[in-house]
Design a protein around this motif. Structure first.
Motif, short mmCIF file in Angstrom:
data_model
loop_
_atom_site.label_atom_id
_atom_site.label_comp_id
_atom_site.label_asym_id
_atom_site.label_seq_id
_atom_site.Cartn_x
_atom_site.Cartn_y
_atom_site.Cartn_z
N PRO A 33 7.46 1.49 8.45
CA PRO A 33 6.96 0.12 8.43
C PRO A 33 5.44 0.12 8.61
O PRO A 33 4.90 0.85 9.45
N ARG A 34 4.77 -0.72 7.85
CA ARG A 34 3.30 -0.80 7.91
C ARG A 34 2.90 -1.91 8.88
O ARG A 34 3.21 -3.08 8.66
N LEU A 35 2.20 -1.54 9.94
CA LEU A 35 1.72 -2.50 10.93
C LEU A 35 0.22 -2.67 10.78
O LEU A 35 -0.54 -1.70 10.91
N ALA A 36 -0.23 -3.91 10.53
CA ALA A 36 -1.65 -4.22 10.58
C ALA A 36 -2.03 -4.41 12.04
O ALA A 36 -1.41 -5.21 12.75
N VAL A 37 -3.04 -3.69 12.51
CA VAL A 37 -3.46 -3.76 13.91
C VAL A 37 -4.92 -4.21 13.94
O VAL A 37 -5.80 -3.51 13.42
N PRO A 93 3.16 9.06 19.14
CA PRO A 93 4.05 9.36 18.02
C PRO A 93 4.82 8.14 17.52
O PRO A 93 5.95 8.27 17.04
N LEU A 94 4.25 6.96 17.63
CA LEU A 94 4.92 5.74 17.18
C LEU A 94 5.31 5.87 15.71
O LEU A 94 4.49 6.24 14.86
N ALA A 95 6.57 5.54 15.41
CA ALA A 95 7.08 5.69 14.04
C ALA A 95 6.69 4.49 13.20
O ALA A 95 7.50 3.66 12.81
N ALA A 96 5.39 4.39 12.91
CA ALA A 96 4.87 3.29 12.11
C ALA A 96 3.68 3.78 11.31
O ALA A 96 2.95 4.68 11.75
N ASP A 97 3.47 3.19 10.16
CA ASP A 97 2.27 3.43 9.37
C ASP A 97 1.22 2.44 9.86
O ASP A 97 1.22 1.28 9.47
N PRO A 133 3.07 3.95 0.32
CA PRO A 133 4.00 4.21 1.42
C PRO A 133 3.87 5.65 1.91
O PRO A 133 3.48 6.55 1.16
N ARG A 134 4.21 5.86 3.17
CA ARG A 134 4.32 7.22 3.68
C ARG A 134 5.46 7.27 4.68
O ARG A 134 5.74 6.30 5.37
N ARG A 148 1.89 -6.76 2.08
CA ARG A 148 1.19 -5.48 2.29
C ARG A 148 1.50 -4.89 3.66
O ARG A 148 1.41 -3.68 3.85
N TYR A 149 1.81 -5.75 4.64
CA TYR A 149 2.14 -5.32 5.98
C TYR A 149 3.47 -5.93 6.39
O TYR A 149 3.81 -7.04 5.99
#
Length: 345
Positions: A4-8, A28-32, A62-63, A110-111
């Motif tokens: 999942p893509r998180l905009a920060v 190691p958060l499992a997020a893009d 994506p990754r 996009r996010y």
């Protein structure tokens, strides 16, 4: 499978937000993670924390893995180089541009969610821009009716009014406003938190919930008639409860969330119990938005010592909410709304 893509967003450049993002990227958060801010600001913040970040310009692809310290960046240039601890109104438009990109990116797909670090409202106002907070900005940007909620693993508190002077609160407690708020909270508890039949405790405005009208009539004239009407529709509403006893253990077992009438009526209880595990959410938006529950900590900015626990909790809750709407998007381990989700090899 794509992460999942998180905009920060980094919030106030002179505050602790950039350093918190650097520390979040090191987990190691499992997020893009996609930092929406100035690339050079992040490099300086990472150096202050003694961290090395692998910054990559975001191309939207994506990754399925993210190395510790790997961070994508949507570059939004600063108006002026930051001086930690000294907010500069020249950066106000930078801050607002990061919020606009995060919101618009979520709307465009996009996010998957936006996670916000703290900003300095006063500095934006000093730049001559009317601004009262993240919640109000995202509401205006999307045209949505929203409610502010703060949540820890043990307690959820929604607010009937947010950033108002205490003297303005009674006039804002109207039947229309309360009904709108309760319907949003009820719907979002079902949709975002998976509570099939939400039980909502509603606090009174006055001490002792008005004491039968002797300490104020808002409960008799506005709150109770509305609760009765919504109960007739099938909503499970408790109250109005006196705020001084609403949070004792025997009461908490009765509800899934609390609706407080104003900002400082309930948030001190929540923050005193779980400051580093409490997350700010905006309910009612067409996308997921979570945030830290604290401010810019200007006295700590630049020291590299700011605790990232609340930002980590906010990112983790965003992943939990994404998972509830699309379970296949989230991989890794988790226990409810708070714990860090780690990537699986």
């Amino acid at each position: 499978m794509a992460l999942p893509r998180l905009a920060v967003t980094a919030g106030e450049p002179a505050g602790i937000g950039p350093e918190l993002i650097a520390r979040l990227a090191a987990t190691p958060l499992a997020a893009d993670l996609v930092a929406v801010t100035d690339r050079n600001l992040l490099e300086r913040a990472a150096a202050r924390c003694g961290l090395h970040l692998a910054l990559v310009d975001d191309d939207g692809t994506p990754r399925d893995q993210r190395g510790d310290g790997s961070l994508r960046v949507h570059h939004v240039p600063l108006g002026a180089t930051e001086i930690p601890g000294r907010p500069d109104p020249r950066n106000a438009r930078h801050v607002l541009a990061t919020l606009a990109e995060a919101a618009d990116g979520c709307l465009a797909g996009r996010y998957a969610a936006v996670v916000t670090a703290p900003l300095q409202k006063a500095t934006i106002n000093e730049a001559g821009i009317r601004f009262s907070g993240h919640t109000e900005f995202f509401a205006e940007r999307t045209g949505a009716d929203v409610v502010m909620m703060l949540a820890s693993p043990e307690l959820r508190v929604a607010l009937a009014t947010t950033h108002l002077p205490l003297s303005a609160v009674p006039a804002a407690i109207t039947r229309t406003a309360l009904e709108r708020t309760l319907r949003i909270v009820h719907a979002e508890l079902r949709a975002k938190f998976g509570v099939a039949t939400p039980r909502i405790a509603v606090l009174g405005l006055n001490p002792h919930a008005g004491e039968g009208g002797h300490l104020g009539r808002e409960e008799l004239d506005t709150i109770i008639p509305l609760l009765d009407d919504l109960r007739a529709e099938g909503m499970q509403l408790i109250g109005p409860l006196p705020a001084d006893t609403a949070f004792v253990p025997a009461q908490r077992a009765r509800y899934d969330a609390v609706l407080a009438m104003y900002h400082d009526q309930a948030l001190p209880v929540l923050k005193s119990e779980a400051f580093d595990r409490t997350v700010n959410l905006t309910l009612g938006l067409p996308f997921i938005r979570t945030s830290v529950d604290h401010g810019t900590a200007l006295d700590l900015a630049g020291s590299g010592r700011a605790d990232p626990a609340s930002l980590i909790a906010a990112a983790d809750m965003a992943l939990s909410l994404i998972a509830r709407s699309s379970p296949l998007l989230l991989r890794g381990e988790g226990r409810g709304d708070g714990p860090l989700r780690r990537q699986t090899p």
